[in-house]
Design a protein around this motif. Sequence first.
Motif, PDB file in Angstrom:
ATOM      1  N   ARG A 220       0.853  -1.185   0.000  1.00  0.00           N
ATOM      2  CA  ARG A 220       0.000   0.000   0.000  1.00  0.00           C
ATOM      3  C   ARG A 220       0.893   1.241   0.000  1.00  0.00           C
ATOM      4  NH1 ARG A 220      -4.769   1.070   4.370  1.00  0.00           N
ATOM      5  NH2 ARG A 220      -5.724  -0.691   3.242  1.00  0.00           N
ATOM      6  N   ALA A 221       0.527   2.226  -0.800  1.00  0.00           N
ATOM      7  CA  ALA A 221       1.221   3.513  -0.799  1.00  0.00           C
ATOM      8  C   ALA A 221       0.630   4.407   0.277  1.00  0.00           C
ATOM      9  CB  ALA A 221       1.111   4.173  -2.165  1.00  0.00           C
ATOM     10  N   HIS A 222       1.424   5.405   0.699  1.00  0.00           N
ATOM     11  CA  HIS A 222       0.994   6.322   1.757  1.00  0.00           C
ATOM     12  C   HIS A 222       1.107   7.763   1.260  1.00  0.00           C
ATOM     13  CE1 HIS A 222       1.175   2.836   4.347  1.00  0.00           C
ATOM     14  NE2 HIS A 222       2.449   2.676   4.058  1.00  0.00           N
ATOM     15  N   PRO A 223       0.157   8.188   0.414  1.00  0.00           N
ATOM     16  CA  PRO A 223       0.217   9.560  -0.102  1.00  0.00           C
ATOM     17  C   PRO A 223       0.088  10.569   1.032  1.00  0.00           C
ATOM     18  CG  PRO A 223      -1.901   8.534  -0.613  1.00  0.00           C
ATOM     19  CD  PRO A 223      -1.023   7.451  -0.077  1.00  0.00           C
ATOM     20  N   GLY A 224       0.764  11.699   0.858  1.00  0.00           N
ATOM     21  CA  GLY A 224       0.692  12.763   1.856  1.00  0.00           C
ATOM     22  C   GLY A 224       1.634  12.605   3.024  1.00  0.00           C
ATOM     23  N   THR A 225       2.514  11.595   2.977  1.00  0.00           N
ATOM     24  CA  THR A 225       3.420  11.370   4.109  1.00  0.00           C
ATOM     25  C   THR A 225       4.846  11.846   3.837  1.00  0.00           C
ATOM     26  OG1 THR A 225       3.934   9.112   3.371  1.00  0.00           O
ATOM     27  CG2 THR A 225       2.102   9.381   4.917  1.00  0.00           C
ATOM     28  N   ALA A 226       5.110  12.369   2.649  1.00  0.00           N
ATOM     29  CA  ALA A 226       6.488  12.757   2.319  1.00  0.00           C
ATOM     30  C   ALA A 226       7.030  13.793   3.298  1.00  0.00           C
ATOM     31  CB  ALA A 226       6.560  13.286   0.885  1.00  0.00           C
ATOM     32  N   ASP A 227       6.225  14.800   3.639  1.00  0.00           N
ATOM     33  CA  ASP A 227       6.721  15.860   4.529  1.00  0.00           C
ATOM     34  C   ASP A 227       7.043  15.353   5.930  1.00  0.00           C
ATOM     35  OD1 ASP A 227       7.219  18.764   5.198  1.00  0.00           O
ATOM     36  OD2 ASP A 227       5.566  18.326   6.571  1.00  0.00           O
ATOM     37  N   PRO A 228       6.117  14.645   6.618  1.00  0.00           N
ATOM     38  CA  PRO A 228       6.482  14.167   7.955  1.00  0.00           C
ATOM     39  C   PRO A 228       7.633  13.172   7.941  1.00  0.00           C
ATOM     40  CG  PRO A 228       4.330  13.308   7.307  1.00  0.00           C
ATOM     41  CD  PRO A 228       4.692  14.369   6.329  1.00  0.00           C
ATOM     42  N   VAL A 229       7.704  12.321   6.930  1.00  0.00           N
ATOM     43  CA  VAL A 229       8.807  11.361   6.871  1.00  0.00           C
ATOM     44  C   VAL A 229      10.125  12.078   6.631  1.00  0.00           C
ATOM     45  CG1 VAL A 229       9.779   9.408   5.591  1.00  0.00           C
ATOM     46  CG2 VAL A 229       7.347   9.430   6.162  1.00  0.00           C
ATOM     47  N   LEU A 230      10.123  13.056   5.732  1.00  0.00           N
ATOM     48  CA  LEU A 230      11.359  13.807   5.479  1.00  0.00           C
ATOM     49  C   LEU A 230      11.824  14.505   6.756  1.00  0.00           C
ATOM     50  CD1 LEU A 230      12.198  15.871   2.340  1.00  0.00           C
ATOM     51  CD2 LEU A 230      12.793  16.733   4.597  1.00  0.00           C
ATOM     52  N   ASP A 260      20.535   5.244  -0.453  1.00  0.00           N
ATOM     53  CA  ASP A 260      19.370   4.417  -0.155  1.00  0.00           C
ATOM     54  C   ASP A 260      18.108   5.232  -0.422  1.00  0.00           C
ATOM     55  OD1 ASP A 260      17.887   2.242   0.670  1.00  0.00           O
ATOM     56  OD2 ASP A 260      18.523   2.326   2.768  1.00  0.00           O
ATOM     57  N   MET A 261      16.962   4.549  -0.375  1.00  0.00           N
ATOM     58  CA  MET A 261      15.678   5.184  -0.597  1.00  0.00           C
ATOM     59  C   MET A 261      14.745   4.840   0.560  1.00  0.00           C
ATOM     60  SD  MET A 261      13.897   6.980  -2.855  1.00  0.00           S
ATOM     61  CE  MET A 261      14.793   6.667  -4.385  1.00  0.00           C
ATOM     62  N   VAL A 262      14.153   5.849   1.162  1.00  0.00           N
ATOM     63  CA  VAL A 262      13.109   5.634   2.165  1.00  0.00           C
ATOM     64  C   VAL A 262      11.783   5.640   1.418  1.00  0.00           C
ATOM     65  CG1 VAL A 262      12.005   6.496   4.256  1.00  0.00           C
ATOM     66  CG2 VAL A 262      14.483   6.754   3.948  1.00  0.00           C
ATOM     67  N   ARG A 263      11.146   4.490   1.362  1.00  0.00           N
ATOM     68  CA  ARG A 263       9.935   4.341   0.558  1.00  0.00           C
ATOM     69  C   ARG A 263       8.723   4.933   1.274  1.00  0.00           C
ATOM     70  NH1 ARG A 263      10.851  -2.043  -0.203  1.00  0.00           N
ATOM     71  NH2 ARG A 263      10.291  -1.821   1.990  1.00  0.00           N
ATOM     72  N   LEU A 264       7.805   5.429   0.456  1.00  0.00           N
ATOM     73  CA  LEU A 264       6.542   5.939   0.975  1.00  0.00           C
ATOM     74  C   LEU A 264       5.432   4.936   0.688  1.00  0.00           C
ATOM     75  CD1 LEU A 264       6.867   9.692  -0.045  1.00  0.00           C
ATOM     76  CD2 LEU A 264       7.527   8.585   2.107  1.00  0.00           C
ATOM     77  N   ARG A 265       5.785   3.673   0.715  1.00  0.00           N
ATOM     78  CA  ARG A 265       4.843   2.566   0.576  1.00  0.00           C
ATOM     79  C   ARG A 265       5.346   1.424   1.452  1.00  0.00           C
ATOM     80  NH1 ARG A 265       3.267   2.009  -4.176  1.00  0.00           N
ATOM     81  NH2 ARG A 265       2.573  -0.149  -4.051  1.00  0.00           N
ATOM     82  N   THR A 266       4.445   0.547   1.825  1.00  0.00           N
ATOM     83  CA  THR A 266       4.777  -0.531   2.751  1.00  0.00           C
ATOM     84  C   THR A 266       4.199  -1.835   2.250  1.00  0.00           C
ATOM     85  OG1 THR A 266       4.617   1.043   4.593  1.00  0.00           O
ATOM     86  CG2 THR A 266       4.655  -1.300   5.159  1.00  0.00           C
ATOM     87  N   GLY A 267       4.962  -2.911   2.389  1.00  0.00           N
ATOM     88  CA  GLY A 267       4.455  -4.253   2.131  1.00  0.00           C
ATOM     89  C   GLY A 267       4.289  -4.985   3.444  1.00  0.00           C
TER      90      GLY A 267
END
Length: 272
Positions: A220-230, A260-267
């Motif tokens: 599942r992707a997590h749109p709108g989370t880029a700012d808090p994760v960054l 590396d890449m911090v993904r904005l989706r989770t499996g």
Amino acid sequence: MSTPDPQPTAPLPVPVPDPWRLLDTAATVLAVHAHPDDESLSSGALLASLAAAGTRVVLVSATRGEEGEIVPGSLDAAESRPLEEVREAEIAAAASALGIAERHWLGTAPALSPGAAPRRYRDSGMQWVREGLAGPSDSAGADSFSLRPLEEAVDDLVALLRTVQPDAVIGYDDEGTYGHPDHVRAHHVAVAASARAQVPLIQIASALPDGDPDPRIIERAHPGTADPVLRAIDSYRTQLTVIGETPGGIAIRHVGGQDDMVRLRTGLHVRD
């Protein structure tokens, strides 16, 4: 002639056939991680998404990351605090950015077995034993998380589960993201504690399939989370450098120079 009493059997884990549905309906979740920064790097988008949806997100970290290297120039020359205190401040900022409601250290009440003296699980460090197999660093002592008795950590996590009473536990799968011994130990602790407390354990996939979808992993992707994760990962300036947002997530460079890449989706693994 009397027969010996049967040996007690370990409780079976609670099946999780639809982990995303469980998370969508959970009022409280408890995330189990090994070091400061793991919560942001491996589950930051997931935790931020849950918190934004109104879920109470509780975090427990096993160690304070005492053995971590330090990005050159990330600390002021006058900084006198030991690294664990610096990383305590970093995780406080990261947790706030992700919207985490509560944060605990394993071995400190309420994440402490009733009647036990407080205990501190130290970062084990890591070295490659052989290709594909990691182990603790040569300097890891008996108080290191991966070398202390497993049952101590399980007892401590069970105590926290009974206090927090989450609807689900979020943890690593058996690969522990990239095989760090503390991550693998955190997986085993979460498996045993969640089974004993009869709380469903949701396991984050260490790797997502590159080609055909894996029916055992639901993404599942997590749109709108880029700012808090960054903002969360940028709190860990002793451990990494943020390069910037990309279409796949947030690009970073680890202290050792690895990109590396911090993904904005989770499996998530499906566990019947």
